[in-house]
Design an enzyme around this catalytic site. Structure first.
Site, short mmCIF file in Angstrom:
data_model
loop_
_atom_site.label_atom_id
_atom_site.label_comp_id
_atom_site.label_asym_id
_atom_site.label_seq_id
_atom_site.Cartn_x
_atom_site.Cartn_y
_atom_site.Cartn_z
N GLU A 116 0.86 -1.19 0.00
CA GLU A 116 0.00 0.00 0.00
C GLU A 116 0.89 1.23 0.00
O GLU A 116 2.08 1.15 0.32
CB GLU A 116 -0.89 -0.02 1.25
CG GLU A 116 -1.81 -1.22 1.27
CD GLU A 116 -2.80 -1.22 2.42
OE1 GLU A 116 -2.74 -0.30 3.27
OE2 GLU A 116 -3.64 -2.14 2.45
N PHE B 217 2.08 -0.36 -6.55
CA PHE B 217 3.19 -1.19 -7.06
C PHE B 217 2.71 -2.58 -7.49
O PHE B 217 3.47 -3.54 -7.37
CB PHE B 217 4.29 -1.38 -6.01
CG PHE B 217 4.89 -0.12 -5.44
CD1 PHE B 217 5.18 0.98 -6.24
CD2 PHE B 217 5.23 -0.05 -4.10
CE1 PHE B 217 5.75 2.12 -5.70
CE2 PHE B 217 5.81 1.09 -3.55
CZ PHE B 217 6.08 2.19 -4.35
N PRO C 12 8.79 -17.66 0.73
CA PRO C 12 10.09 -18.27 0.37
C PRO C 12 10.15 -18.71 -1.09
O PRO C 12 11.17 -18.52 -1.77
CB PRO C 12 10.19 -19.47 1.32
CG PRO C 12 9.38 -19.07 2.51
CD PRO C 12 8.24 -18.26 1.96
N GLU D 274 8.45 -17.38 -3.55
CA GLU D 274 8.53 -16.16 -4.35
C GLU D 274 9.98 -15.67 -4.39
O GLU D 274 10.48 -15.21 -5.43
CB GLU D 274 7.61 -15.09 -3.75
CG GLU D 274 7.67 -13.77 -4.47
CD GLU D 274 6.67 -12.74 -3.94
OE1 GLU D 274 5.78 -13.13 -3.16
OE2 GLU D 274 6.80 -11.56 -4.30
N ARG D 275 10.67 -15.77 -3.26
CA ARG D 275 12.06 -15.29 -3.21
C ARG D 275 12.97 -16.18 -4.05
O ARG D 275 13.92 -15.70 -4.66
CB ARG D 275 12.51 -15.21 -1.75
CG ARG D 275 11.84 -14.03 -1.12
CD ARG D 275 11.85 -13.92 0.34
NE ARG D 275 10.98 -12.81 0.69
CZ ARG D 275 10.29 -12.68 1.81
NH1 ARG D 275 10.39 -13.60 2.74
NH2 ARG D 275 9.53 -11.64 2.01
N GLN E 142 44.10 -7.17 -19.93
CA GLN E 142 44.04 -7.95 -18.69
C GLN E 142 42.87 -7.50 -17.81
O GLN E 142 42.22 -8.31 -17.16
CB GLN E 142 45.36 -7.82 -17.92
CG GLN E 142 45.42 -8.82 -16.78
CD GLN E 142 46.65 -8.65 -15.91
OE1 GLN E 142 46.95 -7.54 -15.46
NE2 GLN E 142 47.37 -9.74 -15.70
N LEU F 141 32.10 -2.54 -19.36
CA LEU F 141 32.92 -3.11 -20.44
C LEU F 141 32.32 -2.84 -21.83
O LEU F 141 33.01 -3.00 -22.83
CB LEU F 141 33.12 -4.61 -20.22
CG LEU F 141 34.07 -4.95 -19.05
CD1 LEU F 141 34.03 -6.45 -18.74
CD2 LEU F 141 35.50 -4.51 -19.34
N GLY G 121 31.35 0.14 -22.58
CA GLY G 121 31.59 1.56 -22.84
C GLY G 121 30.28 2.29 -23.11
O GLY G 121 29.23 1.95 -22.53
C1 LIG Z 1 8.53 -2.97 -9.73
C2 LIG Z 1 7.84 -3.36 -8.47
C3 LIG Z 1 6.89 -4.37 -8.47
C4 LIG Z 1 6.22 -4.72 -7.30
N1 LIG Z 1 5.23 -5.67 -7.35
C5 LIG Z 1 4.45 -5.86 -6.25
C6 LIG Z 1 3.29 -6.70 -6.33
O1 LIG Z 1 2.98 -7.31 -7.36
N2 LIG Z 1 2.51 -6.81 -5.22
C7 LIG Z 1 2.81 -6.16 -4.05
O2 LIG Z 1 2.06 -6.29 -3.11
N3 LIG Z 1 3.91 -5.37 -3.95
C8 LIG Z 1 4.72 -5.19 -5.02
N4 LIG Z 1 5.82 -4.37 -4.94
C9 LIG Z 1 6.11 -3.70 -3.68
C10 LIG Z 1 7.35 -4.22 -2.99
O3 LIG Z 1 7.15 -5.49 -2.46
C11 LIG Z 1 7.74 -3.18 -1.93
O4 LIG Z 1 8.21 -2.03 -2.64
C12 LIG Z 1 8.81 -3.67 -0.97
O5 LIG Z 1 8.30 -4.69 -0.13
C13 LIG Z 1 9.35 -2.54 -0.08
O6 LIG Z 1 8.30 -1.84 0.53
P1 LIG Z 1 8.22 -0.23 0.41
O7 LIG Z 1 8.42 0.12 -1.02
O8 LIG Z 1 6.98 0.21 1.07
O9 LIG Z 1 9.48 0.30 1.20
P2 LIG Z 1 9.55 0.60 2.78
O10 LIG Z 1 8.96 -0.52 3.51
O11 LIG Z 1 9.04 1.97 3.02
O12 LIG Z 1 11.13 0.60 2.99
C14 LIG Z 1 11.97 1.72 2.68
C15 LIG Z 1 13.40 1.35 3.04
O13 LIG Z 1 13.48 1.05 4.42
C16 LIG Z 1 14.04 -0.22 4.60
N5 LIG Z 1 13.45 -0.88 5.77
C17 LIG Z 1 12.13 -1.06 6.04
N6 LIG Z 1 11.96 -1.76 7.17
C18 LIG Z 1 13.20 -2.04 7.62
C19 LIG Z 1 13.71 -2.74 8.75
N7 LIG Z 1 12.89 -3.33 9.63
N8 LIG Z 1 15.05 -2.82 8.92
C20 LIG Z 1 15.89 -2.23 8.04
N9 LIG Z 1 15.48 -1.55 6.95
C21 LIG Z 1 14.16 -1.47 6.74
C22 LIG Z 1 13.72 -0.98 3.35
O14 LIG Z 1 14.59 -2.07 3.16
C23 LIG Z 1 13.89 0.09 2.30
O15 LIG Z 1 15.25 0.20 1.97
C24 LIG Z 1 6.53 -4.06 -6.10
C25 LIG Z 1 7.52 -3.07 -6.08
C26 LIG Z 1 8.16 -2.71 -7.24
C27 LIG Z 1 9.18 -1.62 -7.19
#
Ligand SMILES: Cc1cc2nc3c(=O)[nH]c(=O)nc-3n(C[C@H](O)[C@H](O)[C@H](O)COP(=O)(O)OP(=O)(O)OC[C@H]3O[C@@H](n4cnc5c(N)ncnc54)[C@H](O)[C@@H]3O)c2cc1C
Length: 382
Positions: free
Chosen positions: A130, A159, A245, A247-248, A284, A342, A344
């Site tokens: 959201e 997103f 997991p 998905e990751r 190199q 690489l 350029g």
């Molecule tokens: C191209 C794209 C496609 C996507 N597709 C989907 C989708 O299909 N469905 C969906 O639901 N979402 C989707 N997303 C959303 C995506 O999962 C989120 O952008 C992501 O989980 C990060 O959340 P956020 O953008 O709200 O960042 P935030 O949560 O606001 O985080 C901002 C920064 O703070 C850091 N941060 C936050 N919490 C912590 C913590 N506890 N400790 C340390 N650092 C922290 C984060 O790592 C980040 O660097 C998509 C995003 C993109 C860009």
């Protein structure tokens, strides 16, 4: 210099991989630049992918799928990434949403949605994030209130991959805001003609240009109670934790394919590019940089293969999946950066694939759970 075949790819999977590669090269790749310009794919590609058997290959045949397993999703994911075919997100459609429905859906839900997802009639998306809640999913405010045999849903998502074209959206919503993680549920919306469902703009991204990432809005949107995923409310968070997991792993697999493609392309480029009267590859610095990149990609493949073996045995833990996502997305960014260098000036031109790999790679460290969140998960497993 192509990568050796992974041990988890048996002869049947290799045939499937070959067919997927040929279809993607012929029917998807030629449209990618046009899709990038219009910021979304042509709707018809989904039906063509379905007809070619590339949608929902892991779903059982009785639900219209290919009768395979997660390795089939993995193959499609890697072949799309290798070909730089990013327009239709098959990961979200087949390898994420379809698995939620198969695992948690009722028999009626599976029979209703999976066959139409497998033939491309329905394009699927999953809406968790959201405007004010991404990493901290418990902070979502989308609300689903039960009224008789309906849920009334209000909220906004952003997103959302495949969001502009999606016909079926898994919506993560609060059914009991007082219950924390136990108050989260997943509801499935068929969007065609659905009052209260509204799409926002297609978001203008720095990469993944042809993928329709969109905002979605729900204004008193009514869904039948039968569209709840799972037998009762409050299971959404646990369902997400079980599925993330996998998905990751898909992100790790795709970035691995990109690393290998980047090294291959750069090897070919530096062998033909002449500098100071000799091939660029003969310097190199070039040889060392490419040797480092290839070493990193080879190490990444060994780890991903080990993770895949665990996935297929049902033994992949959340922290190891997080390591795979963290390591592969970080390493991919390092490799494509070196490979672009690489090339350029040509590396900075969008017509060269390495430039697109560079901008597409960056999001790997953000989506699917950011890499900072991956480190948290790894630390929790220690
Ligand atoms: C191209 C794209 C496609 C996507 N597709 C989907 C989708 O299909 N469905 C969906 O639901 N979402 C989707 N997303 C959303 C995506 O999962 C989120 O952008 C992501 O989980 C990060 O959340 P956020 O953008 O709200 O960042 P935030 O949560 O606001 O985080 C901002 C920064 O703070 C850091 N941060 C936050 N919490 C912590 C913590 N506890 N400790 C340390 N650092 C922290 C984060 O790592 C980040 O660097 C998509 C995003 C993109 C860009």
């Amino acid at each position: 210099m192509s990568a050796p075949r992974s041990a988890w790819i048996d002869d049947d999977l290799a045939m499937f991989q070959d067919a997927a590669r040929r279809f993607i090269e012929a029917e998807v790749v030629p449209h990618e630049l046009r899709w990038a310009a219009q910021t979304h794919v042509d709707r018809g590609i989904w039906n063509a992918l379905g007809a070619a058997g590339l949608l929902c290959p892991a779903m059982p045949e009785e639900y219209g799928g290919g009768g395979g397993h997660f390795a089939h999703d993995a193959i499609v994911s890697m072949e799309m990434a290798r070909a730089l075919a990013i327009g239709p997100s098959l990961n979200v459609h087949s390898a994420i949403v379809a698995h939620y429905i198969l695992r948690y859906g009722s028999e009626a839900q599976k029979r209703s949605w999976l066959p139409r997802m497998a033939n491309g009639e329905l394009v699927a998306a999953i809406a968790m994030s959201e405007p004010a809640a991404g990493s901290d999913l418990k902070a979502i405010t989308t609300r689903a209130v039960r009224q008789g045999d309906r849920y009334v849903v209000n909220g906004a998502k952003t997103f959302i991959t495949n969001g502009h074209l999606a016909d079926l959206v898994c919506i993560v919503a609060k059914t009991d805001p007082a219950a924390g993680a136990r108050g989260v549920s997943i509801l499935v919306a068929e969007t065609a003609g659905l009052p209260g469902f509204r799409r926002g703009r297609i978001l203008d991204k720095i990469g993944l240009k042809g993928q329709d990432t969109a905002e979605l809005f729900f204004d008193d949107m009514e869904l039948p109670v039968d569209n709840l995923l799972g037998p009762q409310e409050g299971q959404g968070f646990a369902q997400l934790m079980q599925q993330l997991p996998q998905e990751r792993m898909l992100i790790a697999l795709g970035t691995l394919a990109t690393m290998e493609r980047a090294v291959e392309d750069t090897l070919a480029y530096t062998r033909q590019r002449q500098v100071f009267g000799q091939p660029l590859f003969d310097l190199q610095n070039t040889r060392f940089k490419l040797a480092e990149c290839r070493t990193k990609a080879t190490v990444a493949r060994a780890f991903v293969d080990d993770c895949m073996a665990k996935v297929l045995r049902g033994e992949l833990s959340g922290d190891v999946a997080a390591m795979a996502k963290l390591w592969c997305t970080q390493t991919n960014c390092e490799i494509v950066d070196e490979c672009l260098q690489l090339h350029g000036g040509y590396g900075y031109m969008t017509e060269y694939p390495i430039g697109r790999m560079y901008v597409n790679a960056r999001v790997g460290k953000i989506y699917g759970g950011s890499n900072e969140i991956m480190k948290e998960l790894v630390a929790r497993g220690m």
